[in-house]
Design an enzyme around this catalytic site. Structure first.
Site, PDB file in Angstrom:
ATOM      1  N   LYS A  82      31.015 160.390 178.630  1.00 21.52           N
ATOM      2  CA  LYS A  82      31.183 159.275 179.577  1.00 21.52           C
ATOM      3  C   LYS A  82      30.424 158.254 178.420  1.00 21.52           C
ATOM      4  CE  LYS A  82      30.350 157.191 184.259  1.00 21.52           C
ATOM      5  NZ  LYS A  82      30.079 157.680 185.314  1.00 21.52           N
ATOM      6  N   SER A 157      33.144 157.295 189.280  1.00 22.37           N
ATOM      7  CA  SER A 157      33.307 156.395 188.042  1.00 22.37           C
ATOM      8  C   SER A 157      33.600 157.046 187.021  1.00 22.37           C
ATOM      9  CB  SER A 157      32.014 155.572 187.970  1.00 22.37           C
ATOM     10  OG  SER A 157      30.950 156.333 187.609  1.00 22.37           O
ATOM     11  N   SER A 181      29.904 160.067 191.458  1.00 21.55           N
ATOM     12  CA  SER A 181      30.903 159.858 190.469  1.00 21.55           C
ATOM     13  C   SER A 181      31.136 161.127 189.393  1.00 21.55           C
ATOM     14  CB  SER A 181      30.226 158.741 189.493  1.00 21.55           C
ATOM     15  OG  SER A 181      30.405 157.508 190.241  1.00 21.55           O
TER      16      SER A 181
HETATM   17  N1  GLN Z   1      31.281 154.831 194.158  1.00 22.25           N
HETATM   18  C1  GLN Z   1      29.817 154.791 194.041  1.00 22.25           C
HETATM   19  C2  GLN Z   1      29.434 153.382 193.684  1.00 22.25           C
HETATM   20  O1  GLN Z   1      30.525 152.490 193.330  1.00 22.25           O
HETATM   21  C3  GLN Z   1      29.676 155.652 193.198  1.00 22.25           C
HETATM   22  C4  GLN Z   1      29.422 155.518 191.793  1.00 22.25           C
HETATM   23  C5  GLN Z   1      28.927 156.500 190.982  1.00 22.25           C
HETATM   24  O2  GLN Z   1      28.169 157.727 191.284  1.00 22.25           O
HETATM   25  N2  GLN Z   1      28.277 156.149 189.805  1.00 22.25           N
HETATM   26  O3  GLN Z   1      28.278 153.029 193.525  1.00 22.25           O
END
Ligand code: GLN
Length: 510
Positions: A82, A157, A181
């Protein structure tokens, strides 16, 4: 140019490792075919940066070690990272214009540990900007597409990571999970993913979003493949002040997760025909409320029944603060983000505006140009809840509720169940653009994953079915454990994957 990578003939890292060790194929051949396949799937927009020369150099190094019999456990295995992990050589952008073109002088601990084990990286994977999002639509470089349906989001994400694994471009990928994410994209792309206990994997070199929540975890097809990566990635790192040395007297040492996995499998085998005999699965009533789509509910229910046939017992539990986890998280995470992102000021880090009159305008223009709308929204929320006059009402209050959420989980684990299961997401993957009108709609879809992150618990997602005939996209089952139970969770998931084949379905041949 062939678009089927050589590794796709192997159904696990273990079987690919055996072939590599027996020199039936070389790491270089594998890497070259995977690079071709990645290029042929440009339509997914899963990769933000590839550098074939760097990849092939890693493959050659793996081949040398394989030839000498000194190779690590992942020698020659094609993976990708990532784009929030810093990588020497490859660009690291966190999918933000703010860091476009940035090349880090060092590798994140996760990256170097996997590289030391011999894994060969194909490059950097798309994600939401600074890991903020649930659909991968917030990338400054365009959304990643879901390999099951190119009009659908892959989840976020870590969307590029899940899409690359689902499309078979890599055997596994790294991701990060701040509020879901790793689990969400794994669920929506029909692959497996695990977020370990907070502090298990070093955050050194992982671009910070919400420091008290961020945790790295792998995405792969099988639970067994997750084990291969997670065991290598984890362990105490003195360069991360929140890295755990021990938890309840257990050492956070490399090898711990694999040892726990093996011990659990052994005791399951001793159970005869009912490998999961006595395992108490807590099912939170709050996870099956009105917001859950009926196709997701049905797939999760069927998975729970499969666990019962393996000997597990189902107990109904309550996690009363499930809904409150949304406002709690969306106060704490933006607060931490606003602090973490203050370093991108056009001087110390990041994009600098071309035109400005003074220092203040330089900073504000640089930030306005460099950050996308969701990141700016989070910074606004974060600075607001931390500001004098609102700190007590929002930030402090959220910290209190966070403690109650931790207690709710501990109550369940101390008295009622060994693991908790439920859905990962309320629905299957939405269409790209569906939530454009209301950016906070995405926030609500995090309802089943945020509590785990606030509590710092380990949790995973494994494929457990598909949606309704109108939208037959993958569905994930969430398995949540108590602190440091990663090895056990993986063994439980592996048992499920021995009697189901959801994790083996691939887009196009469902
Ligand atoms: N959807 C959550 C956010 O936008 C989690 C994102 C994540 O785990 N990086 O913060």
């Amino acid at each position: 140019m062939s678009s089927t990578p050589l590794h796709s003939e192997f159904d696990s890292i273990q079987s690919l490792r055996t072939a590599l060790q027996e020199r039936k194929l070389s790491a270089r051949e594998l890497a070259a075919s995977a690079l071709d396949a990645a290029q042929a799937r440009n339509d997914l927009n899963a990769f933000l940066h590839v550098d074939p020369a760097l990849t092939l150099a890693q493959a050659d190094a793996a081949d040398k070690l394989l030839a000498s019999g000194q190779a690590g456990t992942l020698a020659g295995i094609p993976i990708a990272h990532k784009d929030v992990f810093t990588t020497q050589g490859w660009r690291t952008t966190a999918a933000s214009k703010m860091l476009a073109g940035y090349i880090s002088p060092f590798d994140a601990t996760v990256v170097s540990r996997l590289q030391q084990a011999g894994a060969v990286s194909l490059g950097k994977l798309n994600c939401d900007e600074f890991a903020m999002g649930s659909g991968n639509e917030n990338s400054a470089f365009g959304p990643t597409k879901n390999p099951w349906d190119l009009t659908a989001v892959p989840g976020g994400s870590s969307g590029g990571s899940a899409a690359a694994v689902a499309a078979g471009l890599v055997m596994a990928a790294t991701g990060t999970d701040t509020g879901g994410s790793v689990r969400q994209p794994a669920a929506l792309c029909g692959v497996s993913g695990i977020k370990p206990t907070y502090g298990t994997v070093s955050r050194f070199g992982m671009i910070a979003y919400g420091s008290s929540l961020d945790q790295a975890g792998p995405i792969a097809r099988h639970a067994k493949d997750l084990l291969e990566l997670l065991d290598t990635m984890s362990g105490f790192d003195p360069r991360d002040s929140t890295s755990l040395e021990t938890c309840d007297g257990i050492e956070n040492a490399p090898g711990r997760i694999r040892a726990d996995f093996n011990a659990t499998i052994q005791s399951q085998n001793a159970g005869g025909g009912k490998p999961l005999a006595g395992l108490r699965i807590g099912v939170p009533t709050e996870f099956f409320n009105g917001g859950l789509a009926s196709d997701v509910a049905a797939a999760v229910e069927a998975a729970l029944q499969t666990f019962e046939t393996l000997g597990a017992l189902r107990v109904s539990i309550s996690l009363p603060r499930t809904e409150l986890s949304i406002p709690t998280y969306y106060v704490i995470a933006p607060a931490e983000a606003s602090s973490n992102l203050s370093r991108y000021d056009g001087v110390r880090y990041g994009h600098r505006a071309a035109q400005y009159r003074d220092l203040a305008e330089m900073t504000s223009r640089s930030r306005t140009e460099g950050f996308g709308p969701e990141v700016l929204r989070r910074i606004m929320v974060g600075t607001y809840v931390l500001s004098h006059g609102y700190y007590d009402a929002y930030y402090l209050q959220a910290q209190r509720v966070r403690r109650m959420i931790v207690n709710d989980f501990q109550q369940a684990f101390s008295h009622q169940c060994d693991v908790i299961m439920g859905p990962v997401t309320p629905t299957v993957a939405k269409h790209i653009g569906d939530n454009r009108e209301d950016p906070t709609a995405d926030w609500l879809a995090d309802v089943y994953t945020l509590g785990v992150s606030l509590a710092g618990l380990p949790a995973m997602s494994i494929p457990c079915g598909f949606g309704s005939p109108q939208r037959p996209l993958p569905i994930g089952l969430q398995i949540i454990g108590n602190y440091f139970s990663e090895g056990r969770l993986l063994a439980i998931a592996d048992r499920f994957q021995q009697v189901t084949d959801w994790h083996q379905r691939t887009p196009g041949q469902k």
